[in-house]
Structure formats: C-alpha cells, structure tokens
Scaffold this active site. Structure first.
Site, mmCIF file in Angstrom:
data_model
loop_
_atom_site.group_PDB
_atom_site.id
_atom_site.type_symbol
_atom_site.label_atom_id
_atom_site.label_comp_id
_atom_site.label_asym_id
_atom_site.label_seq_id
_atom_site.Cartn_x
_atom_site.Cartn_y
_atom_site.Cartn_z
ATOM 1 N N GLY A 43 -9.327 -27.356 3.214
ATOM 2 C CA GLY A 43 -10.475 -27.066 4.068
ATOM 3 C C GLY A 43 -11.191 -28.327 4.501
ATOM 4 O O GLY A 43 -12.412 -28.317 4.714
ATOM 5 N N ASN A 45 -11.240 -29.843 7.251
ATOM 6 C CA ASN A 45 -11.517 -29.960 8.685
ATOM 7 C C ASN A 45 -12.951 -29.615 9.042
ATOM 8 O O ASN A 45 -13.371 -29.804 10.185
ATOM 9 C CB ASN A 45 -10.574 -29.052 9.479
ATOM 10 N N GLY A 47 -17.294 -28.615 7.498
ATOM 11 C CA GLY A 47 -18.291 -28.503 6.442
ATOM 12 C C GLY A 47 -18.244 -29.631 5.441
ATOM 13 O O GLY A 47 -17.986 -30.791 5.761
ATOM 14 N N GLY A 49 -16.085 -30.092 3.195
ATOM 15 C CA GLY A 49 -14.728 -30.612 3.062
ATOM 16 C C GLY A 49 -14.482 -31.775 4.001
ATOM 17 O O GLY A 49 -13.871 -32.785 3.619
ATOM 18 N N SER A 172 -19.624 -22.366 -7.282
ATOM 19 C CA SER A 172 -20.941 -22.046 -6.731
ATOM 20 C C SER A 172 -21.817 -21.455 -7.823
ATOM 21 O O SER A 172 -21.320 -20.840 -8.780
ATOM 22 C CB SER A 172 -20.805 -21.035 -5.585
ATOM 23 N N TYR A 201 -17.152 -12.578 -3.893
ATOM 24 C CA TYR A 201 -17.389 -14.023 -3.827
ATOM 25 C C TYR A 201 -17.857 -14.550 -5.181
ATOM 26 O O TYR A 201 -17.356 -15.582 -5.667
ATOM 27 C CB TYR A 201 -18.433 -14.339 -2.759
#
Length: 321
Positions: A43, A45, A47, A49, A172, A201
């Site tokens: 990931g 690409n 945020g 990341g 998280s 989540y």
C-alpha cells in the site's frame, strides 16, 4: 451570555486539544541511512504508506511499492523518484484480496531479489463489505490479516538472510473494540443483520497484534524482529470508507485534530530505522514509543498461538517457522 461563554469555552478547548495533539505526536528523529537495504511497503502508493516509502527512499533504500492499482503505483513511484532523487524505487503488483496474487508476488520477489531487510505490512481496508474473496475468505479479514500473514511467511527466507531484518505490522487502537472468536475468525456466523464493518476492522487489527506476538516467538534465534503499531488517527483515504449520519460534518470538525500523512508515518519509519528498537520484538508502539496494548486478548500469548494455527488452516498453508 451563557451561550457566548459556552462558545468561548469550546473554542479554547478545541485550541488546547489541537496544541496538545501536535506536541505529543511522535516524530522519528533518527537520521540513519538505508543504502544497500531492500524494503517492501504494501500500500505504498497512498497515505501513510506513501510517506513511509518516500522517507525510506530518501535514506537511500531500494524500495518496492507493493500495490494493487498499477496506475496509482506507477504514479507514486515516479513521484518518489522525483522528490527523493533515488531511482531505485519500483512498483510491483500485489492484490491482498487474492492469495494467488500474494503467492505470485512472493515467488517473483524471491526469484529477482537477493535479500529483504524490511517488510512493512501497511496496506489495509476499513469499512469492508460483507463479501467473500475468490479464496472464500471475508474481504476485510483477508486484506488486513490473512494475506499479510501469508506474505510474511512466504518472504521469511529472504528476511532471515538479512543482517537485521525487520517486519512491521500497521495495526490500530481500534483493536480495543475487538472481541476475537476463533470459532468465527472468517465471520461465517455473521448475517446481513449482524455483520458490522467496524467489528471486522477491529478484529483484523487485533489479529495484527496477535500475529506480531506469536511471530516474535517463532523468530527467536534469528536476527529478524517484528513489531506492531498504531499510527494515530490520520487524515487518509481510509476515513472515506467510514459512513454514518453527519459523518461529513464530524470529519470537517475533526480534520485539524487529525495527524497528517507525514505525521502518521512516523512510528512506522521509527520502527524501520531506529537503532533503539534493533533488538526489540513482539511489542506495540504509538508515537514512536513502546506502549501497552489495550485489552487482555491483545496480551494473550495462547490466543496468539491458536490464531496462528487457525490462520494456517484457513489458508491451507503450513509455515516453516
């Protein structure tokens, strides 16, 4: 008069909270270079990341952006090269919603690369629908837990060959809301009426922590460490996947209090580069500091062991740890 006083109090409280959050936001101050190191950021690409990958590229690392979307991955690669001056940045296709894609990525990476120093399991999904992947796994659980679990196990031979390999799992504080039922890990018992996106989540983020705990035990005797982290409440696209009444108003009010993407990447970067955590493994971090996890389940080493075994069973895969 009362209304005016209330408004002033709210403004003062809001301002105080803003200053407090900014002052307590952990920043990685380590200037260590990574020339000669190979890094994977899933990931990478977008945020945090993207910010993580950019920082590690600026330190001279060979950075692999493991992303699902080719156009966004290539665009991110080009932007990182342009801003960092490091041409050793690459896009590689990885779709965590497909175990075939995970296996193909790992096979090609092992065939093409001589080593892997840092694996950052950053990619994740929030607000996932109650749908199954081509592998029969719940989309949110596969993307956030099963696929990173498999990817890590497949890439372990290269990590083991590193002088000091590091595995970093982005979790998280949402794990505080989770109650893990190993008999319902893939949520087969859920119906359309009982299915909860936030529950899925939270459970997947708890799984990230427990995976880290058990993995650290299995890594003993090697030079590889693993840690998990809470990046903070960050203003990223993942928030766009959350919806409830008045959510847009709430996001507008909360946005100044959220971490920006650079701030959100700091703990990940810290765990990737800091000498302070070179021999630390199986721990949980927030704001570049080791902190305690929030629930008894997250501290349950036996639950972590059982989660590993059930994950292997559902993946029809046996690790070599």
């Amino acid at each position: 008069m009362f209304l005016l006083s209330l408004i002033i109090l709210l403004i003062f409280t809001y301002g105080f909270l803003y200053v407090y959050l900014k002052l307590t936001s952990g920043i990685c101050k380590c200037s260590k270079h990574l020339v000669g190191k190979v890094v994977i950021v899933t990931g990478g690409n977008n945020g945090i990341g993207f910010e993580t990958a950019k920082d590690l590229a600026e330190r001279g690392a060979r950075v692999i952006l493991a992303c699902r979307d080719e156009s966004r991955g290539i665009a991110a690669r080009d932007k990182i090269i342009a801003t960092s001056g490091n041409n050793d940045v690459y896009y590689r296709h990885l779709d965590l919603a497909s175990l075939t894609s995970v296996k193909k990525f790992a096979d090609e990476f092992i065939r093409e690369e001589k080593c892997l120093d840092i694996l950052i399991n950053n990619a994740g999904i929030n607000g996932s629908r109650n749908v199954r992947t081509e592998d029969g796994l719940l989309l949110g659980m596969q993307t956030n837990h099963f696929a990173p679990f498999l990817l890590t196990c497949l890439l372990f031979p290269l990590l083991k060959s590193s002088a000091s390999g590091r595995i970093i799992n982005v979790s998280s504080m949402a794990h505080n809301r989770a109650t893990l039922d190993l008999d319902n890990l893939n949520m087969e018992k859920e119906t359309e009426e009982t299915y909860s996106k936030t529950h899925v989540y939270a459970v997947s983020k708890l799984c990230n922590i427990l995976f880290t705990v058990e993995l650290s035990k299995r890594l003993k005797g090697t030079k590889v460490t693993t840690n998990s982290l809470h990046p903070g409440v960050v203003d990223t696209d993942i928030l766009d996947e959350i919806y409830f009444k008045y959510v847009h108003l709430l996001k507008a009010l909360a946005k100044p209090l959220l971490k920006n993407r650079w701030e959100g990447a700091q703990t990940t970067i810290y765990l990737a580069v800091s000498p302070e955590v070179e021999n630390v493994s199986g721990k949980y971090f927030r704001d570049c500091k080791m902190v305690n996890v929030g629930t008894d389940q997250a501290r349950d080493v036996e639950l972590a062991r059982k989660l590993w075994e059930i994950s292997e069973k559902l993946l029809n895969f046996k690790s070599n740890f």
